[in-house]
Write an enzyme that holds these catalytic residues in place. Structure first.
Site, short mmCIF file in Angstrom:
data_model
loop_
_atom_site.label_atom_id
_atom_site.label_comp_id
_atom_site.label_asym_id
_atom_site.label_seq_id
_atom_site.Cartn_x
_atom_site.Cartn_y
_atom_site.Cartn_z
CD GLU A 63 5.59 27.07 35.05
OE1 GLU A 63 6.48 27.62 34.36
OE2 GLU A 63 5.79 26.08 35.74
CE LYS A 90 7.21 33.22 26.06
NZ LYS A 90 8.15 34.29 26.07
NE ARG A 126 17.55 31.26 24.37
CZ ARG A 126 16.43 31.28 23.71
NH1 ARG A 126 15.42 31.97 24.18
NH2 ARG A 126 16.31 30.64 22.59
NE ARG A 174 12.82 26.87 19.28
CZ ARG A 174 12.75 27.96 20.02
NH1 ARG A 174 11.65 28.25 20.68
NH2 ARG A 174 13.77 28.78 20.11
P1 AMP Z 1 10.60 32.79 23.37
O1 AMP Z 1 11.83 33.52 23.82
O2 AMP Z 1 9.56 33.67 22.78
O3 AMP Z 1 10.95 31.58 22.53
O4 AMP Z 1 9.88 32.18 24.66
C1 AMP Z 1 10.50 31.24 25.49
C2 AMP Z 1 11.15 31.95 26.64
O5 AMP Z 1 10.19 32.42 27.58
C3 AMP Z 1 12.03 31.06 27.49
O6 AMP Z 1 13.28 30.85 26.90
C4 AMP Z 1 12.12 31.85 28.79
O7 AMP Z 1 13.21 32.75 28.71
C5 AMP Z 1 10.83 32.66 28.82
N1 AMP Z 1 9.90 32.30 29.93
C6 AMP Z 1 9.17 33.20 30.62
N2 AMP Z 1 8.41 32.61 31.52
C7 AMP Z 1 8.62 31.27 31.43
C8 AMP Z 1 8.11 30.12 32.12
N3 AMP Z 1 7.20 30.22 33.08
N4 AMP Z 1 8.60 28.90 31.75
C9 AMP Z 1 9.51 28.78 30.76
N5 AMP Z 1 10.03 29.83 30.08
C10 AMP Z 1 9.60 31.07 30.41
#
Ligand code: AMP
Length: 579
Positions: free
Chosen positions: A246, A248, A268, A413
């Site tokens: 998907e 991001k 969050r 996680r």
């Molecule tokens: P990170 O904050 O770098 O750990 O990346 C994970 C975060 O990406 C998640 O907590 C979401 O807030 C965000 N995110 C963006 N697009 C998606 C998606 N398609 N599926 C899940 N999380 C997503």
């Protein structure tokens, strides 16, 4: 017999005096065991320095100036005297203690707690005076030691060094008889996110209570999180079979709860952020076909059909001028999960099942969209989708498992979700979300500002923050202003108990872990100067050539990159090649 607040005050004195993790737990267990179930609930909140779960309104609305007025009238001293003492001591709780309360140690925990609730609920015209009156009233009945803690809690500055996790561990021992149950209890907490409610249930029913929690409308669950890999082919190793890749989005996580006409958006950090995004609430009301549901997604700022940078979106995190900013910086939510539908929890359904239900629950509109993606077992297809996403200006992709084990796991996680970002693909550089725990005064052109920030990773095992790097570059003029504003309320007089710092790195100013910043780094090396991973490895780990990227208002300190993740990265690529 109801427990007296004086006993809570001595318990807090004891907690303040210890630094060992185990000793702290022992004191918590001993005290919690003697409480009634309803007192467990209240004491859990108070010990964390708050009055309820994150998703409820917990601010008392007491500014320091108001608290000074309450102390002055309760202790019958002039404002000048109290202000002078405050300047000397730097802690209004300590001032209230030294001025001496006149109470006879008869206040109960319940009484004090209910006064706090009344202070929070005082609203409308004259509410400030009402709040001050209530606080004055309770201070008049308090002894000096009680007054100290009442003021600290009222100002949101209790800071005993007790983390949510320490409380959960103590509950495991006190109410289920074994620390071995801590994981089950943690899982329940990730679902119910109400530490008081969970403590009360455990006190009543023991470990059986963990079975009673499932997702509920109006109560957010912790967000499911993604792991990271170092190379695309590694995704295939971790997720065999079909992968749902998907887009991001680089925005803010949002969980929307719809209960008939009532819609709430949670961040969050589990805060109610509905008022900050009125256009999302209005659009979701029209787009959601179901009567009751819980949806998970990412909000981004969008202008003329283009997704805008995260920094712009963060300007929407405001209390004032919301109407002006909703026009200036309009937003869109991309939904990627559904956790509850028409009375049924979907946490135990597989991802493909949930995705199908999500698609049939949502009417795509200008502001509410489904996340874009592709499903395939072929790595070249995933790679091509990643490249296309990056070309569109997105951060990268999240690869998701579609197997029978692909349940929604709140707060976890795991390997069911894997992120692959363009920074990883572009070479060796990696970003870290770190909690700011100290600063060093600037010199030369930085005089009057900080020269560098001391940043820590989160060690989930012992619920502590371990320093990992000292960041001195990457700051713009605007960053200095914003960081100063965000750090000021977190200033601590001494080293916060949850923070681990080596003697060689002591900063000029300490901060309670509260602000998270994103830092880009080039290499992880062994270092005797940093505390990260020192428990596990012989030496600490440090991030070299760090550069400030941005403030992450959407993340709380326990969302910081974990020491475990850092160790994993260090083992693989962030290490100098062996000679
Ligand atoms: P990170 O904050 O770098 O750990 O990346 C994970 C975060 O990406 C998640 O907590 C979401 O807030 C965000 N995110 C963006 N697009 C998606 C998606 N398609 N599926 C899940 N999380 C997503």
């Amino acid at each position: 017999m109801p427990t007296l607040f004086k006993d809570l005050a001595s318990f807090y004195d004891e907690l303040e005096a210890v630094s060992s993790h185990l000793k702290l737990r022992e004191i918590l267990v001993r005290f919690f065991k003697r409480l009634s179930a309803s007192e467990v609930k209240i004491t859990a909140y108070l010990t964390l320095g708050t009055i309820g779960p994150h998703y409820e309104k917990t601010e008392l609305g007491i500014a320091e100036k108001m608290a000074i007025r309450a102390v002055c009238s309760a202790c019958d001293v002039s404002k000048e005297k109290a202000t002078k003492l405050l300047k000397q001591q730097g802690d209004l709780g300590g001032v209230a203690e030294s001025l001496g309360g006149r109470g006879k140690n008869q206040l109960t925990i319940q009484q004090v707690y209910h006064t706090f609730l009344a202070v929070r609920d005082a609203s409308g015209g004259g509410s400030q005076d009402k709040k001050i009156q209530l606080l004055t009233g309770i201070l008049k009945s308090a002894s000096p030691a009680e007054a100290k803690y009442i003021i600290r809690i009222a100002l949101g500055k209790l800071r005993l060094g007790v983390a949510d996790k320490s409380l959960l561990d103590a509950f495991a021992i006190a109410f289920t008889g074994s620390i071995d149950n801590k994981e089950m209890i943690e899982d329940s907490y990730n679902v119910c996110t109400d530490i008081g409610g969970l403590g009360e249930a455990l006190a009543k029913k023991g470990i059986k209570a963990t079975r009673q929690f499932d997702i509920a409308l109006g109560r957010p669950v912790q967000s499911m999180l993604a792991q990271r890999v170092n190379e695309v082919p590694e995704i295939l190793e971790k997720i065999p079979g079909e992968i749902a890749a998907e887009e991001k989005y680089d925005g803010e996580r949002m969980q929307i709860h719809k209960d008939g006409a009532r819609l709430i958006a949670f961040s969050r950090r589990l805060e109610n952020i509905s008022a900050q995004y009125p256009e999302i609430i209005e659009a979701a009301r029209k787009s959601i076909k179901a009567k009751t549901t819980v949806l998970d997604g990412e909000v981004v700022a969008v202008k003329n059909g283009k997704i805008m940078p995260f920094q712009l979106l963060m300007q929407r995190r405001r209390k004032y001028n919301i109407e002006e900013y909703r026009v200036k910086i309009p937003t869109v939510i991309f939904l990627f999960d559904i956790l509850y539908l028409n009375g049924e929890s979907l946490l135990k359904r597989s991802y493909p099942e949930r995705k199908k239900l999500l698609a049939s629950t949502i009417r795509d509109s200008e502001r509410v969209k489904l996340a874009g993606g592709v499903t395939s077992a072929r790595i070249d297809v995933i790679q091509a989708f990643f490249e296309k996403s990056v070309k569109r200006g997105l951060e990268g992709i999240i690869a998701k498992s579609t197997g029978p084990e692909s349940l929604y796991k709140p707060g976890k996680r795991g390997w069911a979700w894997i992120k692959w970002k363009k920074e990883y693909a572009q070479g060796m550089r990696e970003t870290f979300d770190l909690a700011v725990v100290g600063s060093y005064a600037g010199k030369g052109s930085r005089k009057g500002r900080f020269g560098a920030l001391l940043c820590a990773a989160y060690n989930k095992q012992n619920a502590q923050f371990e320093t990992f790097t000292k960041v001195g570059s990457g700051f713009t003029e605007k960053d200095f202003v914003q960081l100063k504003k965000a750090l000021h309320p977190l200033e601590a007089r001494t080293k916060p108990k949850l923070v681990r710092i080596e003697k060689t790195m002591l900063p000029d100013t300490y901060y309670e872990p509260g602000l998270v910043i994103e830092v880009l780094g080039a290499e992880i090396t062994d270092s005797p100067n940093h505390a990260a991973a020192k428990d596990v490895l012989k030496t600490g780990l440090a991030l070299r050539f760090p550069r400030f990227i941005r403030i992450r208002k959407d993340k709380g300190p326990t969302d910081a990159t974990t020491v475990k993740e850092i160790i994993a990265l260090h083992k693989k690529k962030y290490k100098k090649p062996a000679r």
